[in-house]
Design a protein around this motif. Structure first.
Motif, mmCIF file in Angstrom:
data_model
loop_
_atom_site.group_PDB
_atom_site.id
_atom_site.type_symbol
_atom_site.label_atom_id
_atom_site.label_comp_id
_atom_site.label_asym_id
_atom_site.label_seq_id
_atom_site.Cartn_x
_atom_site.Cartn_y
_atom_site.Cartn_z
ATOM 1 N N ASN A 290 -9.488 0.509 2.736
ATOM 2 C CA ASN A 290 -8.503 0.267 1.599
ATOM 3 C C ASN A 290 -8.498 1.540 0.996
ATOM 4 O O ASN A 290 -9.614 2.895 1.059
ATOM 5 C CB ASN A 290 -9.518 -0.529 0.850
ATOM 6 N N VAL A 291 -7.694 2.169 0.137
ATOM 7 C CA VAL A 291 -7.340 3.263 -0.440
ATOM 8 C C VAL A 291 -8.207 3.168 -1.851
ATOM 9 O O VAL A 291 -8.213 2.319 -2.245
ATOM 10 C CB VAL A 291 -5.922 3.471 -0.829
ATOM 11 N N THR A 292 -8.775 3.935 -2.080
ATOM 12 C CA THR A 292 -9.681 3.996 -3.550
ATOM 13 C C THR A 292 -9.080 4.366 -4.143
ATOM 14 O O THR A 292 -8.040 4.936 -4.128
ATOM 15 C CB THR A 292 -10.717 5.178 -2.948
ATOM 16 N N GLU A 293 -9.521 4.467 -5.700
ATOM 17 C CA GLU A 293 -9.023 5.459 -6.932
ATOM 18 C C GLU A 293 -8.000 6.757 -6.523
ATOM 19 O O GLU A 293 -7.277 6.895 -6.385
ATOM 20 C CB GLU A 293 -9.492 5.256 -7.955
ATOM 21 N N ALA A 294 -9.432 7.574 -5.742
ATOM 22 C CA ALA A 294 -8.658 8.823 -5.382
ATOM 23 C C ALA A 294 -7.578 9.297 -4.230
ATOM 24 O O ALA A 294 -6.880 9.700 -4.718
ATOM 25 C CB ALA A 294 -10.085 9.638 -5.116
ATOM 26 N N GLY A 295 -7.738 8.186 -3.513
ATOM 27 C CA GLY A 295 -7.083 8.319 -2.699
ATOM 28 C C GLY A 295 -5.575 7.318 -2.863
ATOM 29 O O GLY A 295 -3.976 7.796 -2.616
ATOM 30 N N LEU A 296 -5.598 6.247 -4.186
ATOM 31 C CA LEU A 296 -4.316 5.987 -4.600
ATOM 32 C C LEU A 296 -3.095 7.490 -5.412
ATOM 33 O O LEU A 296 -2.132 7.645 -5.660
ATOM 34 C CB LEU A 296 -4.426 5.028 -5.488
ATOM 35 N N ARG A 297 -4.272 7.882 -5.932
ATOM 36 C CA ARG A 297 -3.959 8.900 -6.976
ATOM 37 C C ARG A 297 -3.176 10.446 -6.003
ATOM 38 O O ARG A 297 -2.083 10.369 -6.404
ATOM 39 C CB ARG A 297 -5.476 9.318 -7.725
ATOM 40 N N LEU A 298 -3.816 10.341 -4.907
ATOM 41 C CA LEU A 298 -3.605 11.489 -3.929
ATOM 42 C C LEU A 298 -2.017 10.888 -4.009
ATOM 43 O O LEU A 298 -1.020 11.872 -3.658
ATOM 44 C CB LEU A 298 -4.220 11.913 -2.972
ATOM 45 N N LEU A 299 -1.935 10.065 -2.726
ATOM 46 C CA LEU A 299 -1.124 9.026 -2.160
ATOM 47 C C LEU A 299 0.632 9.366 -3.944
ATOM 48 O O LEU A 299 1.329 10.017 -3.361
ATOM 49 C CB LEU A 299 -0.696 7.741 -2.168
ATOM 50 N N GLU A 300 -0.225 9.229 -4.643
ATOM 51 C CA GLU A 300 1.050 9.131 -5.668
ATOM 52 C C GLU A 300 1.600 10.569 -5.999
ATOM 53 O O GLU A 300 2.868 10.869 -6.427
ATOM 54 C CB GLU A 300 0.850 8.088 -7.061
ATOM 55 N N GLU A 301 0.162 11.368 -6.464
ATOM 56 C CA GLU A 301 1.373 13.020 -6.609
ATOM 57 C C GLU A 301 1.437 13.655 -5.170
ATOM 58 O O GLU A 301 2.404 14.388 -5.827
ATOM 59 C CB GLU A 301 -0.333 13.705 -6.555
ATOM 60 N N ALA A 302 1.556 13.314 -4.004
ATOM 61 C CA ALA A 302 2.106 12.747 -2.991
ATOM 62 C C ALA A 302 3.238 13.435 -2.043
ATOM 63 O O ALA A 302 4.434 13.369 -1.288
ATOM 64 C CB ALA A 302 1.200 13.111 -1.456
ATOM 65 N N ARG A 303 3.806 11.411 -2.957
ATOM 66 C CA ARG A 303 4.885 11.333 -2.534
ATOM 67 C C ARG A 303 5.813 11.370 -3.044
ATOM 68 O O ARG A 303 7.305 12.013 -2.361
ATOM 69 C CB ARG A 303 4.767 9.706 -3.397
ATOM 70 N N PRO A 304 6.161 12.405 -3.914
ATOM 71 C CA PRO A 304 7.325 13.278 -3.591
ATOM 72 C C PRO A 304 7.765 14.073 -3.352
ATOM 73 O O PRO A 304 9.020 14.941 -2.837
ATOM 74 C CB PRO A 304 7.326 13.587 -5.338
ATOM 75 N N THR A 305 6.406 14.905 -2.843
ATOM 76 C CA THR A 305 6.433 15.686 -2.474
ATOM 77 C C THR A 305 6.994 15.650 -0.580
ATOM 78 O O THR A 305 8.255 15.671 -0.052
ATOM 79 C CB THR A 305 4.969 16.476 -2.039
ATOM 80 N N ASN A 306 6.793 14.146 -0.138
ATOM 81 C CA ASN A 306 6.808 13.759 0.757
ATOM 82 C C ASN A 306 8.715 13.633 1.097
ATOM 83 O O ASN A 306 9.256 13.556 1.660
ATOM 84 C CB ASN A 306 6.169 12.534 1.259
#
Length: 152
Positions: A105-121
């Protein structure tokens, strides 16, 4: 058909164009994700795939399914999971109904990073497609990608 058959030559040419488009897009996204979030394209893809899991029937992916989704071998996927786990972005645990199964599973830290990175991607993808659309050979492929309506 022979190696000089025009149909095979056209097919090979089309494959080379598709491969070039993929390479250009991936390299552009890679640079953006690395610069802003210290993530590779594969790491981002893995976080994205795993973030879509749910607790319902069939909601958790086996490592083979994860590997197919991120287009890596199972061993490469396992190494990638381990790297992200070491960074605190993923966590593994035993399946509650089958002690032989291991879920990730993705941790809370992983989910935060993913949400931060999504607009960049997403922005880097748009930039790469816009740039590729200026190339007459790649423009039809860009239009084909843009016309796809694939569910997430």
């Amino acid at each position: 058909m022979t190696a000089t058959d025009p149909a095979l030559t056209a097919l090979a040419h089309g494959w080379c164009a598709l491969s070039a488009l993929h390479g250009k897009i991936e390299a552009h996204i890679e640079r953006a994700l690395q610069a802003k979030h210290d993530l590779s394209v594969r790491e981002y893809s893995l976080l994205d795939v795993l973030s879509r899991q749910h607790d319902g029937e069939g909601g958790h992916l086996q490592m083979k399914q994860v590997a197919e989704a991120v287009v890596l071998s199972q061993s490469a996927t396992t190494r990638l999971v381990t790297r992200l786990e070491d960074r605190g972005l993923l966590e593994r645990y035993l399946c509650p109904t089958d002690r032989r199964g291991i879920y990730t599973n993705v941790t809370e830290a992983g989910l935060r990073l993913l949400e931060e990175a999504r607009p960049t991607n997403d922005g880097a993808l748009r930039e790469a497609l816009d740039d590729a659309s200026e190339n007459a050979e790649l423009a039809p492929l860009v239009r084909a990608v843009e016309s796809l309506n694939v569910p997430a």
